[in-house]
Enzyme design. Structure first.
Site, short mmCIF file in Angstrom:
data_model
loop_
_atom_site.label_atom_id
_atom_site.label_comp_id
_atom_site.label_asym_id
_atom_site.label_seq_id
_atom_site.Cartn_x
_atom_site.Cartn_y
_atom_site.Cartn_z
N SER A 125 -9.80 5.92 -10.08
CA SER A 125 -8.61 5.11 -9.74
C SER A 125 -8.77 3.74 -10.37
CB SER A 125 -8.43 4.99 -8.23
OG SER A 125 -9.39 4.10 -7.68
N ASP A 153 -7.67 3.97 -15.53
CA ASP A 153 -6.22 4.17 -15.41
C ASP A 153 -5.83 5.38 -16.25
OD1 ASP A 153 -3.37 3.91 -15.54
OD2 ASP A 153 -3.58 1.77 -15.09
N LYS A 186 4.86 5.91 -7.09
CA LYS A 186 5.65 6.78 -6.22
C LYS A 186 6.80 6.10 -5.47
CE LYS A 186 1.43 9.42 -5.40
NZ LYS A 186 0.41 9.87 -4.43
N LEU A 230 -0.34 17.19 -8.79
CA LEU A 230 0.54 17.07 -7.62
C LEU A 230 1.94 16.66 -8.05
CD1 LEU A 230 -1.61 15.33 -4.86
CD2 LEU A 230 -1.48 17.74 -5.51
N LYS A 277 11.05 15.39 -4.81
CA LYS A 277 12.03 14.60 -5.55
C LYS A 277 12.13 15.02 -7.02
CE LYS A 277 11.63 10.61 -2.51
NZ LYS A 277 10.88 11.38 -1.48
N ASN A 334 7.62 15.54 2.31
CA ASN A 334 7.17 14.36 3.03
C ASN A 334 5.85 14.60 3.75
OD1 ASN A 334 7.97 11.64 4.30
ND2 ASN A 334 7.56 12.89 6.09
N VAL A 335 4.85 13.77 3.45
CA VAL A 335 3.54 13.88 4.11
C VAL A 335 3.55 12.99 5.34
CG1 VAL A 335 1.06 13.54 3.90
CG2 VAL A 335 2.38 14.35 1.94
N GLY A 374 2.81 10.55 8.02
CA GLY A 374 1.86 9.47 8.20
C GLY A 374 1.32 8.85 6.94
#
Length: 342
Positions: free
Chosen positions: A40, A67, A91, A129, A133, A173-174, A176
């Site tokens: 990351s 990156d 996102k 992933l 959308k 939608n995840v 939390g």
């Protein structure tokens, strides 16, 4: 049966919500994993994650700053890696609309870089992933993720004689996760009201654990080119408001730009290439895959969906009610949750 022991795995965007859960579950389930690389670009998040999962305790862990826009860095990170899970993305829908080129650089060009580095580094499996959308997108974020999905599916046509497969996992939608509606409502109820964009709005629901399990399934079973879609329950935004704060006032604020009333993960057009399994669907490549479809169907036990089928959160046949949502919040978000204003 999936076995990640003695494998080297890298996850891009590894300090995000999904990355943290993937690392936690992988360490618990596969104690002999050879290497688990957290890739990351945020050094602070890596530092904070290393306090929870210190490399001195977990000898397999590596924290790798980089990156996905930087192809050279990806080549270096992918050395001797068996499996890549690509979770890095920009996102936030409003941020993507305001900064479109930045979203394109990460979500599309970054995906291309991941593919190139995987093809050039001896990686065996890549699972990317996606998001609901990306199905019939109406905002830039969804459009970039649809383009990313197409890139990963098409990458299987470029592998030549390499022993590698690319597949995609798409879900909704995840519950939390950062920036999602549940923590937003939990925070907003302190003000005595909840803002609702539209009373008819519905969403799919999945936990991080279920998302990781779906990625495990793709790692284990993908032949190359599949887009996996789990079967998920839906919920109504008004039911979620009642589940979190039944005594709070609700205020209709209007739908935001780039937002849908109902989310969909499989469009009607996709039905021509969609196969149903017990707990998930697979959208097949529009072009013929690099393997025998009949053999694949026979081995895995799938069946074609009817022409015209679509998977939409508003017409779903599985729903979470108010009590179900409260149980989900308590299980996955806050074990001390109580459904009243605070």
């Amino acid at each position: 049966m999936l076995d990640l022991n003695h494998k080297s795995i890298l996850i891009t965007g590894g300090t995000g919500s999904f990355g943290k859960k993937f690392v936690k579950m992988t360490l618990e389930r596969f104690p002999d994993v050879k290497r688990l690389v957290i890739f990351s670009r945020d050094e602070l998040k890596q530092f904070e994650m290393a306090q929870v999962y210190p490399p001195l305790k977990h000898k397999c862990l590596r924290y790798f700053i980089g990156d996905v826009r930087d192809k050279d860095r990806l080549y270096r990170a992918f050395e001797n890696i068996d499996i890549v899970v690509h979770a890095a993305a920009l996102k936030q829908v409003p941020a993507a609309e305001y900064n479109p080129t930045e979203c394109i650089k990460t979500n599309i060009l970054g995906a291309e870089n991941v593919i190139d580095a995987a093809l050039g580094s001896g990686v065996k499996k890549v699972v990317a992933l996606s998001t609901d959308k990306a199905a019939a997108p109406i905002n830039l974020y969804g459009a970039t993720k649809l383009c990313s999905d197409k890139l990963f599916v098409a990458a299987n046509n470029m592998k030549g004689k390499r022993d590698i497969s690319f597949s995609v996992v798409r879900y909704g939608n995840v519950i939390g996760s950062r920036g999602s509606v549940v923590p937003f409502f939990l925070e907003h109820r302190k003000r005595g009201f909840l803002p609702i964009t539209d009373e008819n709005m519905t969403r799919f629901n999945i936990s991080l654990e279920e998302g990781v399990q779906m990625v495990y399934n793709a790692i284990d079973s993908a032949w190359g080119g599949e887009l996996f879609v789990p079967k998920l329950p839906s919920f109504r935004i008004t039911d979620l408001a009642e589940a979190i704060a039944p005594d709070c006032e609700t205020r209709i604020v209007g739908i935001r730009p780039g937002e849908k009333i109902h989310e969909e993960m499989i469009t009607e057009t996709d039905s021509l290439n969609t196969v149903e399994f017990e707990s998930y669907f697979v959208i097949m490549p529009a072009m013929n895959p690099m393997w025998n479809i009949s053999e694949w169907m026979k081995k895995l036990g799938g069946k074609n969906v009817p022409v015209g089928f679509k998977y939409n959160s508003g017409t779903n046949d599985s729903w979470l009610g108010v009590q179900d949502l409260r149980a989900q919040i308590k299980m996955y978000v806050d074990p001390n949750f109580e459904p009243q204003p605070v």
